[in-house]
Design a protein around this motif. Structure first.
Motif, short mmCIF file in Angstrom:
data_model
loop_
_atom_site.label_atom_id
_atom_site.label_comp_id
_atom_site.label_asym_id
_atom_site.label_seq_id
_atom_site.Cartn_x
_atom_site.Cartn_y
_atom_site.Cartn_z
N UNK A 1 14.48 21.74 -20.22
CA UNK A 1 14.32 21.20 -18.87
C UNK A 1 15.07 22.03 -17.83
N UNK A 2 16.24 22.53 -18.19
CA UNK A 2 17.02 23.32 -17.25
C UNK A 2 16.26 24.53 -16.72
N UNK A 3 15.52 25.19 -17.59
CA UNK A 3 14.73 26.35 -17.16
C UNK A 3 13.64 25.93 -16.18
N UNK A 4 12.93 24.85 -16.50
CA UNK A 4 11.81 24.44 -15.65
C UNK A 4 12.29 23.93 -14.30
N UNK A 5 13.55 23.53 -14.20
CA UNK A 5 14.08 23.06 -12.93
C UNK A 5 14.60 24.20 -12.05
N UNK A 6 15.08 25.27 -12.65
CA UNK A 6 15.75 26.32 -11.87
C UNK A 6 14.84 27.52 -11.57
N UNK A 7 14.01 27.93 -12.50
CA UNK A 7 13.17 29.11 -12.24
C UNK A 7 12.31 28.98 -10.98
N UNK A 8 11.77 27.79 -10.62
CA UNK A 8 10.98 27.71 -9.39
C UNK A 8 11.77 27.99 -8.12
N UNK A 9 13.09 28.09 -8.22
CA UNK A 9 13.91 28.42 -7.05
C UNK A 9 13.99 29.93 -6.81
N UNK A 10 13.33 30.71 -7.68
CA UNK A 10 13.38 32.16 -7.59
C UNK A 10 11.97 32.73 -7.50
N UNK A 11 11.89 34.00 -7.12
CA UNK A 11 10.60 34.67 -6.99
C UNK A 11 10.58 35.96 -7.80
N UNK A 12 9.38 36.43 -8.09
CA UNK A 12 9.22 37.71 -8.77
C UNK A 12 9.50 38.84 -7.78
N UNK A 13 9.39 40.08 -8.25
CA UNK A 13 9.53 41.25 -7.38
C UNK A 13 8.32 42.15 -7.51
#
Length: 328
Positions: free
Chosen positions: A170-182
């Protein structure tokens, strides 16, 4: 004589096996700890770590070690700013937190933003291509002295496959959307160089990780630390209805959720308790969404080609407008 010894050994061995089996069956099973109680311990340990360690970040654009992170125990507070000192900073690194409601409690998940990224952000059910290093936290006792330590359990420096945030912790699914690719470029030797990608560190309470089960070398009830680099994303379609799940995020917050029965879900069009990203008939009209976006020749109409009622193809809500029977 030899035969007697053979039967005697066989009888003793059999008796021992049944004795062990009986003891195992009779052993007590320890119930999982209370989530709220364990979270109180986890957040205390996480905040202690944030306040007693500092980071060193590699700035090496275009190379594989770009944004690598090293954690070191503070010995000189005047010259070694703690991770916690970056809380809500106006520049990077920036320590932020996100509230996650689960297990009838509200978790606080700290995450350090080293770089936001310049591309697209994943939804919480998309696939991600990410390099990462994972550590677990635990209190250890040495010579009657208790100290908080971090132990590395996994390093993925050269990721080869997408990992679905729908099936990770769950921790991954909650935090990754706060970042973007390059962005990335292909090299002549077949390798790929990534740049401007989102990079950070997440500090995850055990209730949003492996909790009482642990995993491989990760102990039960261990909070986790992941430093990571978000290279690429893969849009996924959980219900195979022809609409990528991130486009079924009706309120546009970057997350689609399965909520408890009776809880209002903004991402559930027909309010049947099944969020749109898992619902093959979002509007409960008896026709699957896939049928409603299928051309006469049987092919699926690409989402980008579906007009809304007013013909606006840039409107992200155009599918809902198109399927609204009042538009026809």
């Amino acid at each position: 004589m030899n035969k007697f010894k053979y039967y005697f050994i066989l009888i003793i061995t059999t008796f021992s096996l049944f004795s062990c089996s009986k003891n195992n069956d009779a052993s007590e099973i320890t119930p999982p700890r209370d989530f709220a109680v364990q979270y109180a311990t986890d957040i205390t340990n996480i905040e202690e770590y944030l306040k007693t360690y500092y980071i060193t970040v590699v700035d090496h654009a275009g190379f594989v070690d770009d944004q690598d992170v090293t954690y070191t125990k503070i010995t000189d507070a005047a010259n070694q700013p703690s991770i916690y000192s970056y809380l809500n900073a106006s520049t990077f690194p920036k320590l932020l937190s996100r509230e996650v409601k689960l297990h009838d409690i509200t978790y606080k998940v700290y995450y350090l933003v080293l770089r936001e990224g310049t591309g697209a952000a994943p939804c919480n059910v998309d696939g991600v291509l990410a390099a990462y290093k994972g550590d677990y936290l635990e209190q250890t006792v040495t010579s009657n002295v208790t100290s908080l330590t971090a132990t590395t359990f996994e390093v993925a420096k050269y990721p080869q496959q997408m990992l679905s945030l729908y099936s990770t912790i769950t921790g991954w699914s909650e935090i990754f959307p706060q970042f973007k690719t390059g962005s990335y470029t292909a090299n002549n030797d077949g390798t790929v160089s990534y740049s401007d990608f989102g990079a950070g560190v997440m500090f995850i309470p055990s209730g949003l990780a492996y909790y009482s089960a642990g995993s491989a070398s990760i102990p039960a009830y261990a909070p986790l630390i992941f430093s990571f680099k978000l290279y690429e994303i893969n849009r996924q379609d959980q219900d195979s209805d022809g609409i990528p799940s991130y486009l079924e995020d009706k309120n546009g917050d970057g997350y689609v959720k399965v909520l408890a029965t009776g809880v209002e879900n903004a991402d559930d069009t027909d309010k049947d308790g099944i969020p749109d990203f898992l619902d093959v008939d979002d509007d409960a009209d008896g026709y699957s969404t896939k049928l409603e976006i299928t051309a006469a020749n049987g092919t699926i109409i690409p989402f980008a080609d579906i007009p809304s009622c007013d013909g606006d193809t840039t409107d992200p809500a155009r599918l809902k407008k198109h399927l609204d029977k009042s538009c026809h």
